[in-house]
Design an enzyme around this catalytic site. Structure first.
Site, PDB file in Angstrom:
ATOM      1  N   GLY A 185      50.076  50.022  35.263  1.00 32.14           N
ATOM      2  CA  GLY A 185      50.748  49.148  36.217  1.00 32.14           C
ATOM      3  C   GLY A 185      51.052  49.739  37.581  1.00 32.14           C
ATOM      4  O   GLY A 185      51.111  49.022  38.570  1.00 32.14           O
ATOM      5  N   ASP A 215      62.327  47.212  32.985  1.00 29.68           N
ATOM      6  CA  ASP A 215      62.938  46.023  32.388  1.00 29.68           C
ATOM      7  C   ASP A 215      64.122  46.448  31.520  1.00 29.68           C
ATOM      8  O   ASP A 215      65.260  46.476  31.974  1.00 29.68           O
ATOM      9  CB  ASP A 215      61.862  45.276  31.599  1.00 29.68           C
ATOM     10  CG  ASP A 215      62.352  43.987  30.983  1.00 29.68           C
ATOM     11  OD1 ASP A 215      63.530  43.652  31.193  1.00 29.68           O
ATOM     12  OD2 ASP A 215      61.586  43.318  30.281  1.00 29.68           O
ATOM     13  N   PHE A 248      59.058  36.918  34.735  1.00 31.71           N
ATOM     14  CA  PHE A 248      57.825  37.636  34.466  1.00 31.71           C
ATOM     15  C   PHE A 248      56.987  37.653  35.734  1.00 31.71           C
ATOM     16  O   PHE A 248      56.691  36.609  36.311  1.00 31.71           O
ATOM     17  CB  PHE A 248      57.040  37.018  33.308  1.00 31.71           C
ATOM     18  CG  PHE A 248      55.911  37.904  32.901  1.00 31.71           C
ATOM     19  CD1 PHE A 248      56.127  38.978  32.051  1.00 31.71           C
ATOM     20  CD2 PHE A 248      54.640  37.721  33.429  1.00 31.71           C
ATOM     21  CE1 PHE A 248      55.099  39.841  31.716  1.00 31.71           C
ATOM     22  CE2 PHE A 248      53.599  38.591  33.099  1.00 31.71           C
ATOM     23  CZ  PHE A 248      53.832  39.649  32.239  1.00 31.71           C
ATOM     24  N   VAL A 249      56.614  38.850  36.183  1.00 30.09           N
ATOM     25  CA  VAL A 249      55.872  38.966  37.447  1.00 30.09           C
ATOM     26  C   VAL A 249      54.490  39.569  37.219  1.00 30.09           C
ATOM     27  O   VAL A 249      54.266  40.265  36.221  1.00 30.09           O
ATOM     28  CB  VAL A 249      56.656  39.822  38.472  1.00 30.09           C
ATOM     29  CG1 VAL A 249      57.906  39.112  38.921  1.00 30.09           C
ATOM     30  CG2 VAL A 249      57.002  41.189  37.915  1.00 30.09           C
ATOM     31  N   ASP A 268      50.203  43.219  35.380  1.00 31.14           N
ATOM     32  CA  ASP A 268      49.283  42.295  34.717  1.00 31.14           C
ATOM     33  C   ASP A 268      49.979  41.296  33.805  1.00 31.14           C
ATOM     34  O   ASP A 268      51.123  41.482  33.408  1.00 31.14           O
ATOM     35  CB  ASP A 268      48.286  43.083  33.862  1.00 31.14           C
ATOM     36  CG  ASP A 268      48.932  43.587  32.579  1.00 31.14           C
ATOM     37  OD1 ASP A 268      49.977  44.273  32.662  1.00 31.14           O
ATOM     38  OD2 ASP A 268      48.422  43.282  31.486  1.00 31.14           O
TER      39      ASP A 268
HETATM   40  P1  IMP Z   1      60.792  48.470  29.642  1.00 33.58           P
HETATM   41  O1  IMP Z   1      60.575  49.582  28.669  1.00 33.58           O
HETATM   42  O2  IMP Z   1      61.425  47.274  28.970  1.00 33.58           O
HETATM   43  O3  IMP Z   1      61.598  48.907  30.852  1.00 33.58           O
HETATM   44  O4  IMP Z   1      59.364  47.930  30.088  1.00 33.58           O
HETATM   45  C1  IMP Z   1      58.662  48.474  31.150  1.00 33.58           C
HETATM   46  C2  IMP Z   1      57.167  48.147  31.083  1.00 33.58           C
HETATM   47  O5  IMP Z   1      56.913  46.829  30.582  1.00 33.58           O
HETATM   48  C3  IMP Z   1      56.588  48.167  32.499  1.00 33.58           C
HETATM   49  O6  IMP Z   1      56.121  49.446  32.850  1.00 33.58           O
HETATM   50  C4  IMP Z   1      55.474  47.137  32.404  1.00 33.58           C
HETATM   51  O7  IMP Z   1      54.287  47.726  31.963  1.00 33.58           O
HETATM   52  C5  IMP Z   1      55.961  46.140  31.372  1.00 33.58           C
HETATM   53  N1  IMP Z   1      56.614  44.968  32.015  1.00 33.58           N
HETATM   54  C6  IMP Z   1      57.922  44.655  31.975  1.00 33.58           C
HETATM   55  N2  IMP Z   1      58.172  43.516  32.646  1.00 33.58           N
HETATM   56  C7  IMP Z   1      56.974  43.098  33.149  1.00 33.58           C
HETATM   57  C8  IMP Z   1      56.595  41.959  33.974  1.00 33.58           C
HETATM   58  O8  IMP Z   1      57.394  41.101  34.393  1.00 33.58           O
HETATM   59  N3  IMP Z   1      55.267  41.881  34.290  1.00 33.58           N
HETATM   60  C9  IMP Z   1      54.345  42.792  33.874  1.00 33.58           C
HETATM   61  N4  IMP Z   1      54.665  43.863  33.106  1.00 33.58           N
HETATM   62  C10 IMP Z   1      55.975  44.022  32.749  1.00 33.58           C
END
Ligand code: IMP
Length: 181
Positions: free
Chosen positions: A45, A103, A152-153, A159
């Site tokens: 990403g 997130d 969701f972006v 992606d």
């Molecule tokens: P976390 O462990 O919940 O902080 O998730 C982080 C990872 O989830 C990011 O590095 C992204 O790869 C993926 N992710 C979280 N939210 C999104 C979104 O809105 N769009 C795309 N990928 C996301």
């Protein structure tokens, strides 16, 4: 714009992203003037954000792209995550993790723990986007591009089901809010 089953609409323009990335670059230039940090962009990403951010930095630095691999643990604890692709010693180095979006912060927490166990000198994080959950949980991030809600972006490296990474702008899914649903 429709991708798979979801409708997306424009959210953050290319010029707004460019301005924000320049701002983050300026902070990092200032804070790391006398250091030689190692940037660790997390694939996939962050590839576009990392390239734009690092391009034009005035400081001396190294860059090493890494990836998180999920593997099934032998116990019932579920998925364990580990960093792969580190090809140099990070001992006593100033690390800057480059993330696309944070997130829940769980991914980041794992990465920081792993890096700290390698004897790094310092570990900071730069993320393009931070969602509400991470903000409320107080996940420690030094450099933040944009704070967004629980949406969701995609685009600019991010992606949906593998698609949309090539888009220059950031889009968000056009989904009903919990109140509307
Ligand atoms: P976390 O462990 O919940 O902080 O998730 C982080 C990872 O989830 C990011 O590095 C992204 O790869 C993926 N992710 C979280 N939210 C999104 C979104 O809105 N769009 C795309 N990928 C996301």
């Amino acid at each position: 714009m429709k991708i798979q089953d979801l409708e997306f609409k424009k959210f953050i323009s290319e010029s707004t992203v460019t301005e924000k990335v320049a701002e983050l670059r300026k902070h990092i230039n200032h804070d790391y003037k006398k250091k030689t940090p190692v940037f660790l962009p997390i694939l996939n990403g962050s590839f576009m954000f990392a390239a734009d951010l690092i391009k034009g930095l005035d400081i001396s630095c190294q860059v090493s792209f890494v990836k998180i691999s999920s593997y099934q643990g032998t116990q019932s604890t579920g998925q364990l995550k580990t960093l792969i692709g580190i090809e140099q010693s990070l001992f006593n180095q100033d690390i800057i993790i480059v993330e696309d979006i944070v997130d829940t912060g769980l991914t980041l927490q794992k990465i920081i723990e792993e890096l700290t166990s390698l004897g790094t000198k310092s570990v900071e994080v730069v993320t393009l986007l931070r969602k509400k959950t991470a903000r409320e949980k107080g996940v420690a991030i030094k450099y933040i591009g944009f704070d967004i809600d629980e949406e969701f972006v995609l685009g600019y490296g991010l992606d949906y089901d593998g698609l949309g990474r090539n888009l220059k702008e950031i889009y968000k899914a056009d989904m009903p809010t919990p109140e509307e649903a």
